[in-house]
Design an enzyme around this catalytic site. Structure first.
Site, PDB file in Angstrom:
ATOM      1  N   ASP A 189       0.838  -1.194   0.000  1.00 50.40           N
ATOM      2  CA  ASP A 189       0.000   0.000   0.000  1.00 50.40           C
ATOM      3  C   ASP A 189       0.877   1.250   0.000  1.00 50.40           C
ATOM      4  O   ASP A 189       0.656   2.183  -0.778  1.00 50.40           O
ATOM      5  CB  ASP A 189      -0.923  -0.028   1.220  1.00 50.40           C
ATOM      6  CG  ASP A 189      -1.779   1.213   1.349  1.00 50.40           C
ATOM      7  OD1 ASP A 189      -2.453   1.574   0.370  1.00 50.40           O
ATOM      8  OD2 ASP A 189      -1.774   1.820   2.440  1.00 50.40           O
ATOM      9  N   ALA A 190       1.895   1.259   0.843  1.00 53.11           N
ATOM     10  CA  ALA A 190       2.798   2.415   0.940  1.00 53.11           C
ATOM     11  C   ALA A 190       3.626   2.573  -0.336  1.00 53.11           C
ATOM     12  O   ALA A 190       3.829   3.687  -0.818  1.00 53.11           O
ATOM     13  CB  ALA A 190       3.707   2.265   2.155  1.00 53.11           C
TER      14      ALA A 190
END
Length: 149
Positions: free
Chosen positions: A28-29
């Site tokens: 996600d990051a």
């Protein structure tokens, strides 16, 4: 002592043994930072708020789910396996702005990004993200010209 977090990689076997939701956590990051960098390079005149709003359109579950539909045809067996592990992982919650199916597919997408990042296959991340952005650019061109309606 300084740890070198940028150079520490896992082997494919180590990464495969990780919890898929942990891989999704980092994925996600990774995806968000790539999106933010793309947006700021292409839209340096926009305010931080407008950049943030544009970024959300890429990183929300609905968008990631649609990206995955495009990417599935481009995945090798190993990548497909990691995507499915993430998609099938049981998450304790689903955000109120996403349905369960989209959220699971998005989790699979994030798991794939996290897996590729943690093993250091940055080139493959770029290839997959280029496919996403090129598809998005093609759709914008179709909308702008009215072609395909």
């Amino acid at each position: 002592m300084i740890n070198n977090y940028f150079d520490k990689l896992l082997t494919k076997n180590e990464a495969r043994r990780m919890n898929p939701l942990s891989l999704a956590f980092i994925g996600d990051a990774v995806f968000e930072i790539v999106v933010r960098k793309k947006l700021i390079l292409e839209n340096s005149e926009l305010s931080a708020h407008k950049l943030h709003v544009k970024a959300i359109s890429y990183v929300k579950a609905h968008a990631q789910s649609s990206f995955m539909k495009v990417l599935e045809a481009h995945l090798n067996d190993e990548e497909n396996m990691m995507y499915k592990r993430g998609r099938n992982a049981k998450s304790p919650t689903v955000p109120k702005n996403a349905n369960v199916t989209e959220y699971r597919v998005a989790t699979g997408f994030e798991t794939l990004m996290g897996y590729l990042y943690i093993i250091g296959d940055y080139k493959r991340i770029e290839e997959l993200i280029d496919i996403i952005f090129n598809q998005q650019d093609d759709e914008k061109e179709i909308d702008k010209n009215g072609v395909g309606r």
